[in-house]
Design an enzyme around this catalytic site. Structure first.
Site, PDB file in Angstrom:
ATOM      1  N   ASP A 148       0.779  -1.243   0.000  1.00  0.00           N
ATOM      2  CA  ASP A 148       0.000   0.000   0.000  1.00  0.00           C
ATOM      3  C   ASP A 148       0.814   1.300   0.000  1.00  0.00           C
ATOM      4  OD1 ASP A 148      -1.483  -2.153   0.822  1.00  0.00           O
ATOM      5  OD2 ASP A 148      -2.253  -1.216   2.623  1.00  0.00           O
ATOM      6  N   GLU A 318     -10.442  -2.553   4.274  1.00  0.00           N
ATOM      7  CA  GLU A 318      -9.111  -2.012   4.558  1.00  0.00           C
ATOM      8  C   GLU A 318      -8.979  -0.616   3.938  1.00  0.00           C
ATOM      9  OE1 GLU A 318      -6.357  -5.978   4.692  1.00  0.00           O
ATOM     10  OE2 GLU A 318      -6.632  -5.139   2.711  1.00  0.00           O
TER      11      GLU A 318
HETATM   12  C1  FRU Z   1      -3.827  -3.705   2.632  1.00  0.00           C
HETATM   13  C2  FRU Z   1      -3.216  -4.125   3.949  1.00  0.00           C
HETATM   14  C3  FRU Z   1      -3.592  -3.142   5.035  1.00  0.00           C
HETATM   15  C4  FRU Z   1      -2.477  -3.314   6.029  1.00  0.00           C
HETATM   16  C5  FRU Z   1      -1.300  -3.541   5.125  1.00  0.00           C
HETATM   17  C6  FRU Z   1      -0.262  -4.448   5.694  1.00  0.00           C
HETATM   18  O1  FRU Z   1      -3.160  -4.144   1.517  1.00  0.00           O
HETATM   19  O2  FRU Z   1      -3.619  -5.423   4.274  1.00  0.00           O
HETATM   20  O3  FRU Z   1      -4.866  -3.346   5.582  1.00  0.00           O
HETATM   21  O4  FRU Z   1      -2.311  -2.199   6.851  1.00  0.00           O
HETATM   22  O5  FRU Z   1      -1.799  -4.095   3.928  1.00  0.00           O
HETATM   23  O6  FRU Z   1       0.872  -4.477   4.899  1.00  0.00           O
END
Ligand code: FRU
Length: 587
Positions: A148, A318
């Site tokens: 992300d 998320e």
């Molecule tokens: C989304 C996610 C988020 C989390 C991160 C962990 O892709 O699962 O929810 O904070 O990646 O790397």
């Protein structure tokens, strides 16, 4: 030495100088200590991607100050990754390493190649040796894994891009925030690790803002970041930077937000609410999002929740965001919400809700049963926007991958790139209000001298020497009820097929024959977007080494592709003629 040079030439990181100054003692078959004698800042750790992860602890003056899981090489080194010891400069450093492999018939731990190929260097240079699928104009980390985009904030002429980062291998794990800055949204300066894990947990996704009024007391114009501390449970923590994101100090009172019995509680996105004149945060909490408010960025009060029974719930919610956009003379709010799995073509995707926000509660304009997707490709996830963007712009960026196969795409030393930045706006389509993503205007500066091509049914060669990065703007007038198909292909017949279907009013992209697709059963796919087909139309295709982003009047579609060589032939099937502008992109 010969062997070492061969390995390094395969790596993104090269030695600038420096002598090996490591004393390695194997205390048992699985436990070793590395003493560092010299002054070099980096230890180069040899990685073998298929090896089980070893636990590497950094002890400074006898105290554990850092820990990472690293697939230390057993039989062969795939590449080296740097472990930066700069923070503990001047103290006595010891690496305490526990290998996890069941050694079976192995007798001697010193057989493992990591010990003979581990070295130290005083400085790094990035050379991006792995070129095949390295994007030309999309951001990707110099080495290591990225997911992300995080903490995007604009300040003092710099667009900050932080990101979920594993600096020690090209798989998910060891989550840090990496950092890059750009003055033009095109050229990115890699700044390495910004925030590292601590005893509260790994550093999961989050956001950052400029504290112009110094409400937190960290300093005027401090960049304040809020992220999820992912330990045994997930809590929210803050950190601040007084040097434009180059270094961060974690707040001593972390965590600042905790919740009982909420295992998926993460990805805080800070935003300023002009109505209540407060800082707000929106975060994912199970199958809903929650809003909290604060006057000082440290003490947070729960405001409201949104989402149960709204939209798609076939996965974990998320990375939410809430943005305000002008629409027909008024303001509307758009709640962006990423979900994994549950996407329209499997795996992860970004949905959104259009509605209103009164400083406390978000209300959706649509019925709960309506699901809207922001992008109709398979590779558009964790989309969030920049805070404090200039000129009231709302600029978003997505991670260009999908959790179905993100860990197995065919790159080695780095994994994943981001989409191009996109400016967001609201458009009307009949009775509906849709969120439109347009490549940020900065992208137009990438365009080289345009080449005009007239396209009918004969194939057209794009370049004398095939190029990996270019943009196509295809304009055509489609008689009612007619279909049209465009095909981009290379000399080996690998192809991506773009089709407008009048009967069902859709645009689709078929990457089943696009090149390497077999690394995951979920990769070969046709993705489809609803759109108005017929009349004057324009299709914009942004092509890079391993991706195609398609933009139409009322849709966008982002898909990865891994061709053996660049697509260089454009063909059209249909009862129309198209004017094509081809812009080479050389950065
Ligand atoms: C989304 C996610 C988020 C989390 C991160 C962990 O892709 O699962 O929810 O904070 O990646 O790397």
């Amino acid at each position: 030495m010969r062997k070492l040079i061969a390995i390094l030439s395969f790596c993104a990181v090269t030695l600038s100088a420096g002598a090996q100054s490591l004393t390695i003692t194997h205390l048992s078959e699985t436990h070793s200590m590395v003493q560092l004698g010299g002054k070099d800042r980096y230890v180069m750790l040899p990685v073998q991607e298929t090896a089980q992860e070893a636990v590497v602890k950094v002890l400074s003056n006898g105290r554990e100050v850092y820990k990472a899981n690293v697939s230390l090489a057993i039989d062969k080194t795939d590449y080296l990754v740097p472990l930066d010891l700069g923070e503990w400069n001047g103290s006595s450093i010891l690496l305490d390493i526990t290998m996890r492999q069941g050694r079976g018939v192995r007798r001697d731990p010193s057989d493992d190649v990591c010990w003979s190929e581990m070295t130290t260097v005083p400085a790094l240079t990035y050379t991006n040796k792995e070129k095949k699928y390295r994007p030309t104009y999309h951001f990707s980390p110099a080495w290591g894994w990225m997911n992300d985009p995080n903490g995007m904030v604009y300040k003092d002429g710099e667009w900050h891009l932080f990101y979920q980062y594993n600096p020690y291998g090209s798989f998910w794990g060891n989550m840090h925030w990496g950092h890059a800055v750009s003055k033009d949204l095109i050229h990115w300066e890699q700044l390495g690790i910004a925030i590292a894990p601590d005893a509260l947990g790994d550093i999961f996704s989050g956001s950052a803002i400029v504290d112009k009024d110094n409400v937190a007391g960290f300093g005027k114009d401090a960049i304040v970041a809020m992220y999820t501390s992912a330990g045994d449970n997930q809590t929210q923590s803050i950190a601040y930077s007084l040097d434009n994101g180059r270094t961060f100090t974690k707040y001593a009172g972390n965590p600042v937000i905790m919740a009982e019995d909420t295992p998926d509680f993460r990805d805080p996105k800070l935003f300023w609410d002009p109505q209540s004149k407060q800082w707000k945060v929106i975060l994912a909490a199970g199958q809903e999002v929650q809003f909290y408010s604060s006057d000082n960025l440290k003490d947070w009060t729960y405001d409201s929740s949104f989402g149960l029974a709204y939209g798609n719930h076939n996965g974990v919610w998320e990375c939410p965001d809430l943005v305000r956009l002008p629409f027909e003379g008024k303001d509307k709010y758009v709640l962006i919400l990423n979900i994994n799995p549950g996407g329209p073509f499997g795996g992860s995707a970004t949905q959104y809700f259009v509605g209103s926000y009164d400083g406390k509660t978000f209300k959706c304009d649509d019925l709960p049963t309506v699901t809207r997707w922001m992008d109709y490709g398979k590779d558009h996830y964790a989309t969030v926007t920049w805070s404090n963007a200039p000129d009231n712009r709302t600029v978003a960026i997505a991670w260009m991958s999908n959790w179905q196969y993100a860990n197995s795409v065919p790159t080695t030393q780095f994994r994943s790139a981001n989409s191009v930045p996109r400016d967001l706006s609201l458009i009307r389509k009949g009775k509906e209000v849709l969120l439109k993503s347009t490549p940020s205007p900065e992208m137009e500066a990438l365009r080289g001298n345009p080449v005009q091509l007239a396209l009918s049914t004969a194939p057209v060669e794009l370049f004398d020497t095939p190029q990996r990065a270019y943009e196509l703007v295809i304009r055509f007038n489609l008689p009612k009820k007619e279909d049209v198909t465009f095909v981009l292909s290379n000399e080996t017949g690998e192809q991506v097929v773009f089709s407008y279907n009048a009967a069902v009013q859709t645009f689709s992209m078929d990457r089943r024959g696009s090149g390497t697709v077999k690394f995951s059963k979920s990769f070969a796919a046709v993705t489809t977007a609803p759109t108005t087909v017929g009349g004057k139309m324009e299709l914009r295709l942004l092509v890079d080494s391993a991706s195609i982003e398609a933009f139409g009047e009322d849709f966008c579609m982002t898909n990865l592709v891994f061709p053996a060589s660049p697509y260089n032939i454009l063909k059209m099937y249909g009862n129309t003629k198209a004017d094509v502008t081809l812009y080479p992109i050389a950065k």
